[in-house]
Design a protein around this motif. Sequence first.
Motif, PDB file in Angstrom:
ATOM      1  N   ARG A  19      -3.327 -25.123 -23.017  1.00 38.68           N
ATOM      2  CA  ARG A  19      -2.067 -25.079 -23.753  1.00 38.68           C
ATOM      3  C   ARG A  19      -1.673 -23.633 -24.048  1.00 38.68           C
ATOM      4  NH1 ARG A  19      -4.731 -28.957 -27.571  1.00 38.68           N
ATOM      5  NH2 ARG A  19      -4.447 -31.040 -26.704  1.00 38.68           N
ATOM      6  N   GLY A  20      -0.389 -23.398 -24.073  1.00 40.79           N
ATOM      7  CA  GLY A  20       0.116 -22.101 -24.497  1.00 40.79           C
ATOM      8  C   GLY A  20       0.075 -21.006 -23.459  1.00 40.79           C
ATOM      9  N   GLN A  21      -0.132 -21.365 -22.175  1.00 44.07           N
ATOM     10  CA  GLN A  21      -0.186 -20.333 -21.137  1.00 44.07           C
ATOM     11  C   GLN A  21       1.155 -20.116 -20.437  1.00 44.07           C
ATOM     12  OE1 GLN A  21      -2.758 -18.700 -21.484  1.00 44.07           O
ATOM     13  NE2 GLN A  21      -3.863 -20.241 -22.646  1.00 44.07           N
ATOM     14  N   LEU A  22       2.181 -20.806 -20.890  1.00 39.01           N
ATOM     15  CA  LEU A  22       3.547 -20.568 -20.420  1.00 39.01           C
ATOM     16  C   LEU A  22       3.675 -20.670 -18.900  1.00 39.01           C
ATOM     17  CD1 LEU A  22       4.460 -17.551 -22.745  1.00 39.01           C
ATOM     18  CD2 LEU A  22       4.956 -19.967 -23.118  1.00 39.01           C
ATOM     19  N   GLY A  23       3.005 -21.660 -18.330  1.00 39.06           N
ATOM     20  CA  GLY A  23       3.120 -21.884 -16.898  1.00 39.06           C
ATOM     21  C   GLY A  23       2.271 -20.966 -16.040  1.00 39.06           C
ATOM     22  N   GLU A  24       1.510 -20.061 -16.649  1.00 41.37           N
ATOM     23  CA  GLU A  24       0.662 -19.157 -15.881  1.00 41.37           C
ATOM     24  C   GLU A  24      -0.611 -19.873 -15.440  1.00 41.37           C
ATOM     25  OE1 GLU A  24       1.220 -16.150 -14.844  1.00 41.37           O
ATOM     26  OE2 GLU A  24       3.156 -15.889 -15.808  1.00 41.37           O
ATOM     27  N   VAL A  25      -1.271 -19.314 -14.434  1.00 40.14           N
ATOM     28  CA  VAL A  25      -2.550 -19.874 -14.008  1.00 40.14           C
ATOM     29  C   VAL A  25      -3.579 -19.654 -15.117  1.00 40.14           C
ATOM     30  CG1 VAL A  25      -2.138 -19.650 -11.543  1.00 40.14           C
ATOM     31  CG2 VAL A  25      -3.140 -17.740 -12.805  1.00 40.14           C
ATOM     32  N   PRO A  26      -4.475 -20.608 -15.339  1.00 38.77           N
ATOM     33  CA  PRO A  26      -5.412 -20.508 -16.470  1.00 38.77           C
ATOM     34  C   PRO A  26      -6.646 -19.678 -16.125  1.00 38.77           C
ATOM     35  CG  PRO A  26      -5.693 -22.609 -15.375  1.00 38.77           C
ATOM     36  CD  PRO A  26      -4.577 -21.912 -14.652  1.00 38.77           C
ATOM     37  N   TYR A  27      -6.424 -18.403 -15.808  1.00 35.64           N
ATOM     38  CA  TYR A  27      -7.511 -17.503 -15.459  1.00 35.64           C
ATOM     39  C   TYR A  27      -7.707 -16.491 -16.584  1.00 35.64           C
ATOM     40  CZ  TYR A  27      -7.858 -19.219 -10.660  1.00 35.64           C
ATOM     41  OH  TYR A  27      -8.062 -19.995  -9.549  1.00 35.64           O
ATOM     42  N   PHE A  28      -8.967 -16.227 -16.914  1.00 32.09           N
ATOM     43  CA  PHE A  28      -9.291 -15.408 -18.077  1.00 32.09           C
ATOM     44  C   PHE A  28     -10.378 -14.399 -17.717  1.00 32.09           C
ATOM     45  CE2 PHE A  28      -7.945 -19.613 -19.231  1.00 32.09           C
ATOM     46  CZ  PHE A  28      -6.997 -19.404 -20.217  1.00 32.09           C
ATOM     47  N   ILE A  29     -10.273 -13.211 -18.302  1.00 34.01           N
ATOM     48  CA  ILE A  29     -11.257 -12.161 -18.081  1.00 34.01           C
ATOM     49  C   ILE A  29     -12.087 -11.994 -19.349  1.00 34.01           C
ATOM     50  CG2 ILE A  29     -11.649  -9.764 -17.429  1.00 34.01           C
ATOM     51  CD1 ILE A  29     -10.212 -11.429 -15.276  1.00 34.01           C
ATOM     52  N   LEU A  30     -13.391 -12.119 -19.203  1.00 31.07           N
ATOM     53  CA  LEU A  30     -14.314 -11.818 -20.304  1.00 31.07           C
ATOM     54  C   LEU A  30     -14.996 -10.499 -19.945  1.00 31.07           C
ATOM     55  CD1 LEU A  30     -15.937 -12.262 -22.843  1.00 31.07           C
ATOM     56  CD2 LEU A  30     -17.319 -13.969 -21.634  1.00 31.07           C
ATOM     57  N   GLY A  31     -14.362  -9.401 -20.364  1.00 35.99           N
ATOM     58  CA  GLY A  31     -14.879  -8.084 -20.045  1.00 35.99           C
ATOM     59  C   GLY A  31     -15.979  -7.663 -20.999  1.00 35.99           C
ATOM     60  N   HIS A  32     -16.826  -6.774 -20.522  1.00 38.14           N
ATOM     61  CA  HIS A  32     -17.881  -6.226 -21.378  1.00 38.14           C
ATOM     62  C   HIS A  32     -18.233  -4.836 -20.873  1.00 38.14           C
ATOM     63  CE1 HIS A  32     -21.093  -6.681 -18.349  1.00 38.14           C
ATOM     64  NE2 HIS A  32     -20.502  -7.813 -18.028  1.00 38.14           N
ATOM     65  N   PRO A  33     -18.691  -3.941 -21.754  1.00 37.86           N
ATOM     66  CA  PRO A  33     -19.086  -2.608 -21.298  1.00 37.86           C
ATOM     67  C   PRO A  33     -20.225  -2.698 -20.288  1.00 37.86           C
ATOM     68  CG  PRO A  33     -18.858  -2.659 -23.691  1.00 37.86           C
ATOM     69  CD  PRO A  33     -18.774  -4.084 -23.220  1.00 37.86           C
ATOM     70  N   ALA A  34     -20.187  -1.819 -19.295  1.00 36.45           N
ATOM     71  CA  ALA A  34     -21.233  -1.836 -18.275  1.00 36.45           C
ATOM     72  C   ALA A  34     -22.618  -1.630 -18.877  1.00 36.45           C
ATOM     73  CB  ALA A  34     -20.938  -0.754 -17.234  1.00 36.45           C
ATOM     74  N   ALA A  35     -22.685  -0.895 -19.990  1.00 35.25           N
ATOM     75  CA  ALA A  35     -23.977  -0.638 -20.634  1.00 35.25           C
ATOM     76  C   ALA A  35     -24.635  -1.911 -21.151  1.00 35.25           C
ATOM     77  CB  ALA A  35     -23.790   0.357 -21.777  1.00 35.25           C
ATOM     78  N   ASP A  36     -23.840  -2.957 -21.350  1.00 34.73           N
ATOM     79  CA  ASP A  36     -24.382  -4.228 -21.851  1.00 34.73           C
ATOM     80  C   ASP A  36     -24.930  -5.117 -20.733  1.00 34.73           C
ATOM     81  OD1 ASP A  36     -23.636  -3.454 -24.364  1.00 34.73           O
ATOM     82  OD2 ASP A  36     -21.862  -4.759 -24.478  1.00 34.73           O
ATOM     83  N   GLU A  37     -24.796  -4.685 -19.482  1.00 34.42           N
ATOM     84  CA  GLU A  37     -25.151  -5.536 -18.347  1.00 34.42           C
ATOM     85  C   GLU A  37     -26.563  -6.130 -18.439  1.00 34.42           C
ATOM     86  OE1 GLU A  37     -24.296  -7.559 -14.803  1.00 34.42           O
ATOM     87  OE2 GLU A  37     -22.987  -6.477 -16.181  1.00 34.42           O
ATOM     88  N   PRO A  38     -27.591  -5.373 -18.887  1.00 39.13           N
ATOM     89  CA  PRO A  38     -28.931  -5.968 -18.959  1.00 39.13           C
ATOM     90  C   PRO A  38     -29.025  -7.190 -19.875  1.00 39.13           C
ATOM     91  CG  PRO A  38     -29.080  -3.572 -19.064  1.00 39.13           C
ATOM     92  CD  PRO A  38     -27.613  -3.925 -19.191  1.00 39.13           C
ATOM     93  N   GLU A  39     -28.121  -7.285 -20.851  1.00 34.71           N
ATOM     94  CA  GLU A  39     -28.170  -8.403 -21.792  1.00 34.71           C
ATOM     95  C   GLU A  39     -27.213  -9.536 -21.426  1.00 34.71           C
ATOM     96  OE1 GLU A  39     -28.295  -7.331 -26.046  1.00 34.71           O
ATOM     97  OE2 GLU A  39     -28.161  -5.250 -25.376  1.00 34.71           O
ATOM     98  N   VAL A  40     -26.325  -9.280 -20.489  1.00 30.51           N
ATOM     99  CA  VAL A  40     -25.250 -10.239 -20.228  1.00 30.51           C
ATOM    100  C   VAL A  40     -25.773 -11.542 -19.641  1.00 30.51           C
ATOM    101  CG1 VAL A  40     -23.217 -10.660 -18.768  1.00 30.51           C
ATOM    102  CG2 VAL A  40     -23.383  -8.569 -20.120  1.00 30.51           C
TER     103      VAL A  40
END
Length: 206
Positions: A31-52
Amino acid sequence: MTEPIHEDLSPAERFDRAYAVMRSDDFLHMRGQLGEVPYFILGHPAADEPEVGAQVKRLVGRLRADGIEVCEVDLWALARAMWAETGQWDAILEQESALPKDSFADVGNVISPQKYLSPRITSIIRAQEPTPQVVVLTHVGRLYPLVRAHTILNTLQPLLSDLPVVLVFPGEYRQSPTQGASLVLFGQLLDDDYYRAFDLLKLGNP
């Protein structure tokens, strides 16, 4: 001015916030995406990669404990499986240091998003039972530079637009009213312009 990457968040806080968004009815029912495709980015700092990896596992486990069907696709594991199917991957690894760089063009062709990778991702999702309610894509950074994140998302859209798709991305999704939007891998490498996705964490904290 670009939007922040929420760098003040610890990995656990970042994925806690993602969990709160992804378990909501509005998110699951797109809901609430105004007709856009429902794609989402969950970004994180590269330094966090070992814990991701552990945080993704915790996130998926919590969603499943809530009764939400999740399809997690490890893009690196999938690419390796596709390379292995060619029967050439072990030989390439053994000879890597001696091969010219242009030899790896064929390796990239095996996982071409438009021809092979995105259709394979879609088939995995469609085959899962019960039917997934959300898709989580991981380890996209390991495919760079053979495959770029924006290419995967662009080629997935015609095949998969009826489920929310979350890309866990080691970098930033920069959005600017004057410069548009772009994926910045590891906070340094411009993956390319990509305008169709939403910043997942902004949904819960505009």
